[in-house]
Design a protein around this motif. Structure first.
Motif, short mmCIF file in Angstrom:
data_model
loop_
_atom_site.label_atom_id
_atom_site.label_comp_id
_atom_site.label_asym_id
_atom_site.label_seq_id
_atom_site.Cartn_x
_atom_site.Cartn_y
_atom_site.Cartn_z
N THR A 35 77.17 58.66 -38.00
CA THR A 35 76.29 57.92 -37.08
C THR A 35 77.07 57.40 -35.88
O THR A 35 76.61 57.49 -34.73
CB THR A 35 75.64 56.75 -37.82
N ARG A 57 62.25 48.50 -33.44
CA ARG A 57 62.45 48.14 -34.84
C ARG A 57 61.63 49.06 -35.73
O ARG A 57 60.41 49.20 -35.54
CB ARG A 57 62.06 46.69 -35.09
N GLU A 58 62.33 49.68 -36.70
CA GLU A 58 61.67 50.53 -37.70
C GLU A 58 61.96 49.93 -39.07
O GLU A 58 63.04 50.12 -39.64
CB GLU A 58 62.20 51.96 -37.61
N GLY A 60 60.84 50.60 -41.99
CA GLY A 60 61.08 51.58 -43.05
C GLY A 60 62.52 52.06 -43.08
O GLY A 60 63.14 52.15 -44.15
N ILE A 61 63.06 52.39 -41.89
CA ILE A 61 64.44 52.86 -41.81
C ILE A 61 65.40 51.76 -42.25
O ILE A 61 66.35 52.02 -43.00
CB ILE A 61 64.77 53.32 -40.37
N GLU A 62 65.17 50.54 -41.80
CA GLU A 62 66.03 49.43 -42.17
C GLU A 62 66.01 49.17 -43.68
O GLU A 62 67.05 48.88 -44.29
CB GLU A 62 65.63 48.17 -41.41
N VAL A 64 65.39 51.42 -45.99
CA VAL A 64 66.06 52.53 -46.65
C VAL A 64 67.57 52.36 -46.59
O VAL A 64 68.27 52.47 -47.62
CB VAL A 64 65.65 53.88 -46.03
N TRP A 65 68.12 52.11 -45.40
CA TRP A 65 69.58 52.04 -45.31
C TRP A 65 70.16 50.76 -45.94
O TRP A 65 71.36 50.65 -46.15
CB TRP A 65 70.07 52.24 -43.90
N THR A 66 69.31 49.80 -46.23
CA THR A 66 69.77 48.60 -46.92
C THR A 66 69.63 48.73 -48.44
O THR A 66 70.57 48.47 -49.20
CB THR A 66 68.98 47.37 -46.45
#
Length: 312
Positions: A35, A57-58, A60-62, A64-66
């Motif tokens: 990344t 701000r997404e 869903g992505i936040e 997932v990566w958390t």
């Protein structure tokens, strides 16, 4: 590349945990640095891209990566805790071998009295429990082929256990800096077949550890105070091991190996109720190998396992 042999029942499980943690860490590191590299190339100087700084701000992505890395590392934690509990809980049928570490050597005492210096003979398929103490400074037993390691402390018993699975000779190290000749404080573990080990034990028989402790009990004059016919008002020791001992300060303690060791070396620290603190300390007067023998005798004194009077 040469890998360590897997010579105990723990080796494969410890390796599996290590490689899983290494793989997970590799995935996370590659994800983070990939990344970083992508963004460094995309937003390099001279590149015509949107640099307005508008926030997108997404959720869903936040999430997932958390949560995904958290769940993976939590799984590793649970896996490691379960393995740690197994590695700290020896089975009931484990054969107990006592270990004394001192600058700069290892002493091993087998239940039947066989004594070894810097060499330990064990049998495949037989769980082995090492009960260890140091004569002087902090040492550490490390047997890499078995994937086991444990500090050995002065004045305190520690333990580790393993079940050998492959015959052979494997290195044993002190993994804690303990003085000038620390690097020379090593040894070997010789793993034999059960039949071969039985022959070795028979050829090195020298009287049980408890029998040695009985003779030391008499030699050091312990019988003069603690035998039933003694004129000294001292605690009776028959059947003491495993019982609950009321103390003069109102506490109660279990008479385990630690209590028996401290009763010999630090008798004033836990005085039995109803008795005066008259016993002198034997700390630094007798070595830890002799204390181990005395403790072994006190564990069977007054039980049906005590050395018969005819054998004395």
């Amino acid at each position: 590349m040469t890998f360590l042999p897997e010579a105990s029942s723990f080796a494969g499980r410890v390796d599996g945990l290590f490689y899983a943690m290494l793989g997970l860490s590799t995935v996370v590191v590659l994800g983070v640095f990939t990344t970083m590299l992508v963004f460094a190339i995309r937003f390099r100087r001279g590149r015509h891209v949107d640099r307005s700084g508008e926030s997108h701000r997404e959720l869903g992505i936040e999430m997932v990566w958390t949560l995904v890395p958290f769940a993976m590392f939590l799984a590793i934690f649970v896996w490691s805790i379960r393995l740690w509990i197994v590695m700290r809980t020896p089975p009931a049928n484990a054969s107990t071998i006592h270990v004394v570490g001192k600058q700069w050597m290892w002493e091993f005492e087998h239940p039947d009295g066989q004594r070894e210096i810097d060499t330990l003979h064990v049998a495949t398929g037989q769980p082995i429990r090492l009960v260890m103490i140091s004569q002087d400074v902090i040492h550490d037993v490390s047997i890499p082929a078995f994937r086991v390691k444990q500090d050995v402390l002065p004045g305190r018993y520690t333990q580790l256990w393993f079940t050998p699975t492959r015959t052979g000779t494997y290195n044993l190290f002190c993994a804690e800096y303990c003085g000038t000749d620390h690097s020379r404080m090593g040894g070997v573990v010789v793993v034999q077949t059960p039949a071969g080990h039985a022959r070795w034990l028979a050829s090195h028989a020298s009287g049980s550890l408890a029998d040695q402790g009985r003779m030391l009990f008499t030699r050091f004059g312990c019988a003069g105070c603690h035998d039933a016919g003694s004129s000294v008002h001292a605690p009776r020791l028959d059947g003491l091991y495993g019982s609950t001992v009321p103390l003069a300060d109102g506490r109660q303690v279990l008479a385990d190996e630690r209590y028996l060791h401290d009763a010999i070396t630090l008798p004033g620290s836990e005085v039995a109720a109803g008795y005066a603190p008259l016993m002198p300390s034997y700390k630094d007067r007798i070595d830890e190998a002799d204390i181990l023998a005395l403790v072994a005798y006190l564990k069977v004194r007054g039980t049906d396992r005590e050395i018969p009077h005819a054998a004395r």
